[in-house]
Design an enzyme around this catalytic site. Sequence first.
Site, PDB file in Angstrom:
ATOM      1  N   ILE A 117      27.562  62.428  27.667  1.00  0.00           N
ATOM      2  CA  ILE A 117      27.372  63.619  28.583  1.00  0.00           C
ATOM      3  C   ILE A 117      27.696  65.060  28.068  1.00  0.00           C
ATOM      4  CG2 ILE A 117      26.795  64.108  30.716  1.00  0.00           C
ATOM      5  CD1 ILE A 117      27.177  61.147  31.728  1.00  0.00           C
TER       6      ILE A 117
ATOM      7  N   GLY B  20      35.912  62.871  32.332  1.00  0.00           N
ATOM      8  CA  GLY B  20      36.474  61.741  32.599  1.00  0.00           C
ATOM      9  C   GLY B  20      36.937  60.425  32.242  1.00  0.00           C
TER      10      GLY B  20
ATOM     11  N   GLY C 118      34.979  46.826  40.950  1.00  0.00           N
ATOM     12  CA  GLY C 118      36.303  46.863  39.799  1.00  0.00           C
ATOM     13  C   GLY C 118      36.669  48.313  39.299  1.00  0.00           C
TER      14      GLY C 118
ATOM     15  N   TYR D  38      38.270  54.769  40.221  1.00  0.00           N
ATOM     16  CA  TYR D  38      37.151  55.486  39.906  1.00  0.00           C
ATOM     17  C   TYR D  38      36.506  55.939  40.671  1.00  0.00           C
ATOM     18  CZ  TYR D  38      33.078  56.962  36.647  1.00  0.00           C
ATOM     19  OH  TYR D  38      32.576  57.799  36.151  1.00  0.00           O
TER      20      TYR D  38
HETATM   21  N1  CAA Z   1      30.246  41.959  42.909  1.00  0.00           N
HETATM   22  C1  CAA Z   1      31.003  40.225  42.997  1.00  0.00           C
HETATM   23  N2  CAA Z   1      31.339  39.991  41.694  1.00  0.00           N
HETATM   24  C2  CAA Z   1      31.851  40.206  41.014  1.00  0.00           C
HETATM   25  C3  CAA Z   1      31.038  41.485  40.701  1.00  0.00           C
HETATM   26  C4  CAA Z   1      30.254  42.192  41.997  1.00  0.00           C
HETATM   27  N3  CAA Z   1      29.765  43.288  41.231  1.00  0.00           N
HETATM   28  N4  CAA Z   1      31.610  41.666  39.280  1.00  0.00           N
HETATM   29  C5  CAA Z   1      32.277  40.715  38.723  1.00  0.00           C
HETATM   30  N5  CAA Z   1      32.090  39.407  39.950  1.00  0.00           N
HETATM   31  C6  CAA Z   1      32.916  38.875  40.249  1.00  0.00           C
HETATM   32  C7  CAA Z   1      32.574  37.743  38.321  1.00  0.00           C
HETATM   33  O1  CAA Z   1      31.633  36.815  38.649  1.00  0.00           O
HETATM   34  C8  CAA Z   1      34.312  36.832  38.496  1.00  0.00           C
HETATM   35  O2  CAA Z   1      34.062  35.733  39.264  1.00  0.00           O
HETATM   36  P1  CAA Z   1      34.857  34.442  39.252  1.00  0.00           P
HETATM   37  O3  CAA Z   1      36.205  34.455  39.728  1.00  0.00           O
HETATM   38  O4  CAA Z   1      34.193  33.296  40.331  1.00  0.00           O
HETATM   39  O5  CAA Z   1      33.644  33.997  38.292  1.00  0.00           O
HETATM   40  C9  CAA Z   1      35.164  37.627  38.657  1.00  0.00           C
HETATM   41  O6  CAA Z   1      34.319  38.613  39.695  1.00  0.00           O
HETATM   42  C10 CAA Z   1      36.261  38.270  38.058  1.00  0.00           C
HETATM   43  O7  CAA Z   1      37.068  39.312  38.694  1.00  0.00           O
HETATM   44  P2  CAA Z   1      38.472  39.107  37.465  1.00  0.00           P
HETATM   45  O8  CAA Z   1      39.065  40.162  38.391  1.00  0.00           O
HETATM   46  O9  CAA Z   1      38.451  37.623  36.946  1.00  0.00           O
HETATM   47  O10 CAA Z   1      37.936  40.570  36.485  1.00  0.00           O
HETATM   48  P3  CAA Z   1      37.897  40.960  35.412  1.00  0.00           P
HETATM   49  O11 CAA Z   1      39.255  41.110  35.261  1.00  0.00           O
HETATM   50  O12 CAA Z   1      37.235  39.979  34.282  1.00  0.00           O
HETATM   51  O13 CAA Z   1      36.931  41.977  35.026  1.00  0.00           O
HETATM   52  C11 CAA Z   1      35.807  44.237  35.820  1.00  0.00           C
HETATM   53  C12 CAA Z   1      36.329  42.920  36.112  1.00  0.00           C
HETATM   54  C13 CAA Z   1      36.912  44.738  34.494  1.00  0.00           C
HETATM   55  C14 CAA Z   1      35.216  44.754  37.245  1.00  0.00           C
HETATM   56  C15 CAA Z   1      34.847  43.759  34.861  1.00  0.00           C
HETATM   57  O14 CAA Z   1      33.644  42.637  35.732  1.00  0.00           O
HETATM   58  C16 CAA Z   1      33.913  45.150  34.663  1.00  0.00           C
HETATM   59  O15 CAA Z   1      34.326  45.565  34.103  1.00  0.00           O
HETATM   60  N6  CAA Z   1      32.861  45.716  35.397  1.00  0.00           N
HETATM   61  C17 CAA Z   1      31.487  46.446  35.483  1.00  0.00           C
HETATM   62  C18 CAA Z   1      32.229  47.525  36.430  1.00  0.00           C
HETATM   63  C19 CAA Z   1      31.762  48.858  35.956  1.00  0.00           C
HETATM   64  O16 CAA Z   1      30.084  48.587  36.188  1.00  0.00           O
HETATM   65  N7  CAA Z   1      32.226  49.567  35.190  1.00  0.00           N
HETATM   66  C20 CAA Z   1      31.225  51.207  34.933  1.00  0.00           C
HETATM   67  C21 CAA Z   1      32.187  51.860  34.157  1.00  0.00           C
HETATM   68  S1  CAA Z   1      30.478  53.154  34.132  1.00  0.00           S
HETATM   69  C22 CAA Z   1      31.037  54.503  34.912  1.00  0.00           C
HETATM   70  O17 CAA Z   1      32.013  54.280  35.712  1.00  0.00           O
HETATM   71  C23 CAA Z   1      30.167  55.743  34.896  1.00  0.00           C
HETATM   72  C24 CAA Z   1      29.453  56.052  35.559  1.00  0.00           C
HETATM   73  O18 CAA Z   1      30.091  57.131  36.616  1.00  0.00           O
HETATM   74  C25 CAA Z   1      28.681  54.975  36.037  1.00  0.00           C
END
Ligand code: CAA
Length: 240
Positions: free
Chosen positions: A14, A84, A143, A147
């Site tokens: 960006i 960021g 997660g 941030y």
């Molecule tokens: N709501 C509810 N549950 C969720 C969820 C959500 N949104 N996302 C994941 N879960 C659940 C999964 O279903 C899983 O459940 P089960 O264990 O029952 O199967 C559990 O959480 C996984 O938990 P863990 O602690 O094992 O998670 P992990 O270590 O595998 O990873 C995470 C978790 C790091 C959050 C990963 O899901 C992730 O990277 N998520 C994306 C986060 C995201 O959107 N980041 C944005 C980056 S881009 C940005 O930030 C730019 C911007 O400004 C928009």
Amino acid sequence: MARVAIVTGGTRGIGRAISLALSNMGMTVVANFGGDEETARLFTKDTGIRAFRWDIGDFEAVQAGVELVEREVGAVDVIVNNAGITRDSTLLKQSYEQWRAVIDTNLGGCFNMAKAVFPGMRARRWGRIVNIGSVNGQAGQYGQVNYAAAKSGIHGFTKALAQEGAAFGITVNAVAPGYVDTEMVAAVPADVLDKIVAKIPIGRLGQAQEIARGVAFLCAEDAGFITGSTLSINGGQHMY
Ligand code: CAA
């Protein structure tokens, strides 16, 4: 004389699009970068825009970096606090280092940059500060306690500093992107990202240029009555 603008994290993603948009408006743009020398070198080769390296999370480094820009390029009229990082992890797994890194870089970087340029803008009675927030700072995101807290902090920082700059011709605004097609978003696990995109009313990721367009709008000469506002550019996600 052309306005001088610094875009932090301005050589990639960006930030790169913002650097180009401000340059196309006739500004003299400096792109700050944190560490990727090769990308910065190619960026300057492609665009003719100079790139300066410093860590936005390091107060002294920012002071020194901005002083160098002012000596070599000129007094800074515009800053875009874009740089960021993410260290995504649920609270249970998140380390103190992951928390600190994101707060110090994303939120601390805005403070450090503003501290370096605000006195000069105030003395010259003109400035544009645009801080890049996030839909995840507005709505939260699983997660991302680090941030989301930093980005949410940026929205508060923007509205407070806007009040301090208003009498001196300095506007301070935020742009809150949604999910944009960048390396940062590409790092989100594919299955998770598919679910997120499915909830974006426009049905796709944003493009960096679509964020840059909003930033350029807020940096324009005739945007002087817009301050303390947040422009959400997120494809309708959460309808903020
Ligand atoms: N709501 C509810 N549950 C969720 C969820 C959500 N949104 N996302 C994941 N879960 C659940 C999964 O279903 C899983 O459940 P089960 O264990 O029952 O199967 C559990 O959480 C996984 O938990 P863990 O602690 O094992 O998670 P992990 O270590 O595998 O990873 C995470 C978790 C790091 C959050 C990963 O899901 C992730 O990277 N998520 C994306 C986060 C995201 O959107 N980041 C944005 C980056 S881009 C940005 O930030 C730019 C911007 O400004 C928009």
